[in-house]
Design an enzyme around this catalytic site. Structure first.
Site, PDB file in Angstrom:
ATOM      1  N   LYS A 182     -75.685 -23.607 -10.480  1.00 24.77           N
ATOM      2  CA  LYS A 182     -76.790 -22.867  -9.866  1.00 24.77           C
ATOM      3  C   LYS A 182     -76.540 -21.396 -10.201  1.00 24.77           C
ATOM      4  O   LYS A 182     -75.725 -20.733  -9.586  1.00 24.77           O
ATOM      5  CB  LYS A 182     -76.783 -23.074  -8.335  1.00 24.77           C
ATOM      6  CG  LYS A 182     -78.141 -22.931  -7.657  1.00 24.77           C
ATOM      7  CD  LYS A 182     -78.781 -21.560  -7.801  1.00 24.77           C
ATOM      8  CE  LYS A 182     -78.269 -20.548  -6.794  1.00 24.77           C
ATOM      9  NZ  LYS A 182     -78.854 -19.206  -7.003  1.00 24.77           N
ATOM     10  N   GLU A 257     -64.269 -16.765  -5.999  1.00 19.73           N
ATOM     11  CA  GLU A 257     -64.015 -15.459  -6.628  1.00 19.73           C
ATOM     12  C   GLU A 257     -64.939 -14.470  -5.947  1.00 19.73           C
ATOM     13  O   GLU A 257     -66.143 -14.478  -6.194  1.00 19.73           O
ATOM     14  CB  GLU A 257     -64.325 -15.511  -8.130  1.00 19.73           C
ATOM     15  CG  GLU A 257     -63.427 -16.430  -8.930  1.00 19.73           C
ATOM     16  CD  GLU A 257     -61.995 -15.948  -9.013  1.00 19.73           C
ATOM     17  OE1 GLU A 257     -61.742 -14.756  -8.745  1.00 19.73           O
ATOM     18  OE2 GLU A 257     -61.122 -16.763  -9.328  1.00 19.73           O
ATOM     19  N   CYS A 291     -67.043  -6.666 -10.001  1.00 19.34           N
ATOM     20  CA  CYS A 291     -66.220  -6.999  -8.831  1.00 19.34           C
ATOM     21  C   CYS A 291     -64.862  -6.332  -8.878  1.00 19.34           C
ATOM     22  O   CYS A 291     -64.300  -5.996  -7.847  1.00 19.34           O
ATOM     23  CB  CYS A 291     -66.079  -8.505  -8.699  1.00 19.34           C
ATOM     24  SG  CYS A 291     -65.579  -9.272 -10.240  1.00 19.34           S
ATOM     25  N   GLU A 389     -67.503  -2.950  -0.212  1.00 20.96           N
ATOM     26  CA  GLU A 389     -67.918  -2.995  -1.601  1.00 20.96           C
ATOM     27  C   GLU A 389     -69.331  -2.409  -1.699  1.00 20.96           C
ATOM     28  O   GLU A 389     -70.237  -2.852  -1.001  1.00 20.96           O
ATOM     29  CB  GLU A 389     -67.906  -4.456  -2.036  1.00 20.96           C
ATOM     30  CG  GLU A 389     -68.133  -4.630  -3.490  1.00 20.96           C
ATOM     31  CD  GLU A 389     -67.958  -6.085  -3.894  1.00 20.96           C
ATOM     32  OE1 GLU A 389     -68.547  -6.947  -3.227  1.00 20.96           O
ATOM     33  OE2 GLU A 389     -67.231  -6.344  -4.852  1.00 20.96           O
TER      34      GLU A 389
HETATM   35  P1  NAP Z   1     -74.086 -13.576  -3.673  1.00 24.48           P
HETATM   36  O1  NAP Z   1     -75.243 -13.092  -2.952  1.00 24.48           O
HETATM   37  O2  NAP Z   1     -72.910 -14.050  -2.925  1.00 24.48           O
HETATM   38  O3  NAP Z   1     -74.621 -14.719  -4.637  1.00 24.48           O
HETATM   39  C1  NAP Z   1     -73.784 -15.455  -5.495  1.00 24.48           C
HETATM   40  C2  NAP Z   1     -74.443 -16.777  -5.799  1.00 24.48           C
HETATM   41  O4  NAP Z   1     -74.523 -17.567  -4.607  1.00 24.48           O
HETATM   42  C3  NAP Z   1     -75.880 -16.637  -6.284  1.00 24.48           C
HETATM   43  O5  NAP Z   1     -76.154 -17.636  -7.224  1.00 24.48           O
HETATM   44  C4  NAP Z   1     -76.648 -16.873  -5.000  1.00 24.48           C
HETATM   45  O6  NAP Z   1     -77.991 -17.214  -5.176  1.00 24.48           O
HETATM   46  C5  NAP Z   1     -75.851 -17.989  -4.395  1.00 24.48           C
HETATM   47  N1  NAP Z   1     -76.067 -18.211  -2.973  1.00 24.48           N
HETATM   48  C6  NAP Z   1     -76.470 -17.330  -2.031  1.00 24.48           C
HETATM   49  N2  NAP Z   1     -76.556 -17.935  -0.825  1.00 24.48           N
HETATM   50  C7  NAP Z   1     -76.198 -19.232  -1.012  1.00 24.48           C
HETATM   51  C8  NAP Z   1     -76.089 -20.361  -0.150  1.00 24.48           C
HETATM   52  N3  NAP Z   1     -76.358 -20.275   1.144  1.00 24.48           N
HETATM   53  N4  NAP Z   1     -75.696 -21.536  -0.674  1.00 24.48           N
HETATM   54  C9  NAP Z   1     -75.405 -21.640  -1.984  1.00 24.48           C
HETATM   55  N5  NAP Z   1     -75.505 -20.603  -2.859  1.00 24.48           N
HETATM   56  C10 NAP Z   1     -75.889 -19.412  -2.372  1.00 24.48           C
HETATM   57  O7  NAP Z   1     -73.518 -12.500  -4.700  1.00 24.48           O
HETATM   58  P2  NAP Z   1     -74.367 -11.643  -5.711  1.00 24.48           P
HETATM   59  O8  NAP Z   1     -75.131 -10.665  -4.911  1.00 24.48           O
HETATM   60  O9  NAP Z   1     -75.083 -12.487  -6.663  1.00 24.48           O
HETATM   61  O10 NAP Z   1     -73.179 -10.967  -6.566  1.00 24.48           O
HETATM   62  C11 NAP Z   1     -72.479  -9.849  -6.167  1.00 24.48           C
HETATM   63  C12 NAP Z   1     -71.168 -10.223  -5.487  1.00 24.48           C
HETATM   64  O11 NAP Z   1     -70.356 -11.046  -6.315  1.00 24.48           O
HETATM   65  C13 NAP Z   1     -70.298  -9.034  -5.196  1.00 24.48           C
HETATM   66  O12 NAP Z   1     -69.782  -9.122  -3.897  1.00 24.48           O
HETATM   67  C14 NAP Z   1     -69.178  -9.139  -6.215  1.00 24.48           C
HETATM   68  O13 NAP Z   1     -67.988  -8.509  -5.875  1.00 24.48           O
HETATM   69  C15 NAP Z   1     -69.012 -10.574  -6.349  1.00 24.48           C
HETATM   70  N6  NAP Z   1     -68.397 -10.899  -7.632  1.00 24.48           N
HETATM   71  C16 NAP Z   1     -67.114 -11.385  -7.667  1.00 24.48           C
HETATM   72  C17 NAP Z   1     -66.510 -11.679  -8.865  1.00 24.48           C
HETATM   73  C18 NAP Z   1     -65.124 -12.224  -8.938  1.00 24.48           C
HETATM   74  O14 NAP Z   1     -64.783 -12.834  -9.937  1.00 24.48           O
HETATM   75  N7  NAP Z   1     -64.285 -12.042  -7.949  1.00 24.48           N
HETATM   76  C19 NAP Z   1     -67.207 -11.494 -10.035  1.00 24.48           C
HETATM   77  C20 NAP Z   1     -68.494 -10.984  -9.969  1.00 24.48           C
HETATM   78  C21 NAP Z   1     -69.081 -10.708  -8.754  1.00 24.48           C
HETATM   79  P3  NAP Z   1     -79.063 -15.977  -5.257  1.00 24.48           P
HETATM   80  O15 NAP Z   1     -78.878 -15.410  -6.600  1.00 24.48           O
HETATM   81  O16 NAP Z   1     -80.365 -16.596  -5.069  1.00 24.48           O
HETATM   82  O17 NAP Z   1     -78.719 -15.002  -4.177  1.00 24.48           O
END
Ligand code: NAP
Ligand code: MG
Length: 489
Positions: A182, A257, A291, A389
């Site tokens: 997804k 992650e 991140c 963050e």
């Molecule tokens: P996010 O809101 O947590 O979303 C990540 C993924 O989860 C997206 O595909 C999102 O769909 C999905 N999602 C959201 N709610 C869900 C639920 N209830 N059930 C299942 N899936 C769900 O994060 P983001 O805003 O896309 O990305 C930014 C974040 O990612 C930052 O906090 C960043 O630090 C972190 N990040 C971490 C790493 C690492 O390797 N540690 C790397 C990159 C980014 P939607 O797109 O529809 O919201």
């Protein structure tokens, strides 16, 4: 769709469809979600917001494919990874342009991290699979056999989408797992392009499936379906906590992650100019939507004003604009929501007495979610901008009173994804690196090696598990001990 397709060999990106069991399905009854170019604010396509039934269908396809795929040899699976790497290279410009069009990342950065890096991850994972100890013997004579965990639910964010998908797909496939992915709702088209590449190389149907949609609907339905044996998530702490809880309740493995608030520790004997300029560059990659961005620059207090001056000069040198233009060094943020969140963070800090050294506003571009590169200092260590963050082009500059205080500040965070240490004394830097509670520490601005096998992942709230290299492969393996194994082979 309106994404520019430059290469004559360009493959079709099927928006409004999901990829399940090797087939493109366009469910009629489901809602659609528009995909927008953040630099132009124009619609570039739309995707299916998949229903729970679509998700169920995808898990069934992945489960069926698992039967044969898990029985192939590691060498055969490694060959598929190499073939996928070849396909990424053939279509690298299409991938980079599409990623830039979806995220707003400058095209040079996209070429490096959305096309070249994922190809290298695929190839290095293939090599690891070929030489991995799949079947070993322990001191008692029992066989220790590594077997694939099963069907993977991959959930990925929007900031480095191709890399983040391949960081899961390469080790999962090498292990003998199959996947339902997804992708992020803001950047789903590159995932559909990847599915097209899997089709092009003849990856067996059902080994890789893409189900698009919003996190709260399609993502949540997949999560609750439970038709998977491991969930591999990259994204925010909030969503990660929820995913870990759902998986934990079902005794399903979860690798998470999550985010970071990574420090760059500059010791008193470091080259201040190099340390500050490199930190600004690393912090502002992808407009700070990274991140492991070093977002807290921690310098000797007596050098803080000098450090701020250097950082301001470096920040003001950025060229904001069309990310497809080679001269652009910073594109827009991914969305209007993200821009609002970043600007709110900065204005809250200023209201609380911080000094805005540069930036802190939207740029004057007529269209696009641009934010000017921002340097903030004179901060209370408890301020939200120091602890949370921000995920935008914002660097905070803090002062330390010596090595112990620097290490204390570096570790004074809920996160532990990565860190940087700067010193002209390599032994000193190495010792400080060992005192920092983070999954990856870089000394004196070293770049990611060409061979992307060093583990990546977080201590503390930055997550569970590791990606890259052999550590990533192990996340997707079960361990079986066979006692009394006659060792006939
Ligand atoms: P996010 O809101 O947590 O979303 C990540 C993924 O989860 C997206 O595909 C999102 O769909 C999905 N999602 C959201 N709610 C869900 C639920 N209830 N059930 C299942 N899936 C769900 O994060 P983001 O805003 O896309 O990305 C930014 C974040 O990612 C930052 O906090 C960043 O630090 C972190 N990040 C971490 C790493 C690492 O390797 N540690 C790397 C990159 C980014 P939607 O797109 O529809 O919201
Ligand atoms: Mg989100």
């Amino acid at each position: 769709m309106a994404v520019d397709v430059l290469s004559p060999a360009a493959i079709e990106v099927r928006d409004n469809a999901v990829y399940i069991g090797g087939m493109w399905l366009a469910p009629h009854e489901t809602a659609r979600i528009d995909v927008v170019n953040p630099a132009t604010e124009q619609r570039i396509g739309s995707i299916v917001d998949a229903t729970p039934e679509v998700g169920k269908h995808a898990f069934a396809a992945a489960r069926r494919a698992f039967h044969d795929w898990s029985r192939t040899t590691p060498e055969a699976r490694a060959d598929y990874l190499d073939a996928l790497a070849d396909a990424l290279e053939r279509h690298s410009e299409q991938l980079a342009v599409l990623a830039t069009t979806e995220i707003g990342m400058p095209i040079r950065e996209s070429r490096a991290v959305q096309a070249d890096l994922p190809a290298r991850v695929l190839r290095s994972t293939a090599e690891i699979a070929r030489s991995f100890d799949w079947d070993t013997r322990d001191a008692s004579g029992s066989s220790i056999v590594r077997e694939p965990v099963g069907v993977v639910l991959g959930i990925t964010p929007w900031n480095f989408p191709v890399h983040q998908i391949i960081a899961k797909l390469a080790p999962a496939l090498a292990a003998g797992c199959t996947m339902v992915l997804k992708p992020a709702e803001l950047t789903p088209l590159n995932a559909l392009l990847l599915a097209g590449l899997c089709e092009e190389i003849g990856l067996p149907p059902g080994v890789f499936n893409v189900v698009t949609g919003a996190g709260a609907t399609a993502g949540e339905a997949l999560l609750q379906d439970g038709g998977y044996d491991i969930v591999s998530f990259t994204g925010s702490l909030t969503v990660g906590r929820h995913i870990g809880a759902v998986a934990g309740d079902r005794i399903i493995r979860a690798t998470l992650e999550l985010g970071g608030k990574s420090p760059a520790v500059v010791l008193d004997d470091a080259d201040l100019d190099a340390a500050v300029r490199t930190t600004v560059r690393n912090c502002f990659t992808n407009a700070g939507q990274k991140c492991n961005a070093p977002t807290r620059l921690i310098v000797p207090e007596r050098l803080r004003t000098d450090a701020v001056d250097i950082a301001v000069e470096a920040a003001e040198a950025y060229v904001l604009g069309d990310p497809l233009d080679e001269a652009t060094t910073m594109g827009p943020l991914v969305s209007g929501t993200q821009r609002r969140k970043v600007l709110d963070h900065v204005s809250a800090a200023v209201t609380d007495g911080a000094r805005l050294a540069t930036g802190g506003t939207a740029s004057e571009h007529e269209r696009g979610y641009f934010v000017r590169p921002t340097i903030v200092t004179d901060l209370d260590p408890a301020a939200a901008i120091v602890r949370e963050e921000v995920f935008g082009p914002v660097l905070v500059v803090l002062g330390h009173d010596g090595e112990d205080d620097a290490v204390h500040q570096a570790n004074d965070t809920a996160y532990g994804l990565s860190a940087e240490v700067w010193s002209s004394d390599e032994a000193r830097a190495a010792a400080v690196a060992r005192k920092i509670r983070a999954g990856q520490v870089r000394v004196n601005g070293v770049r990611t090696p060409a061979l992307p096998v060093s583990p990546f992942g977080g201590y503390k709230s930055s997550g569970l598990g590791r990606e890259m290299g052999a550590y990533a492969l192990e996340e997707f393996l079960e361990i079986k001990a066979i006692l009394g194994d006659p060792h006939l082979t």
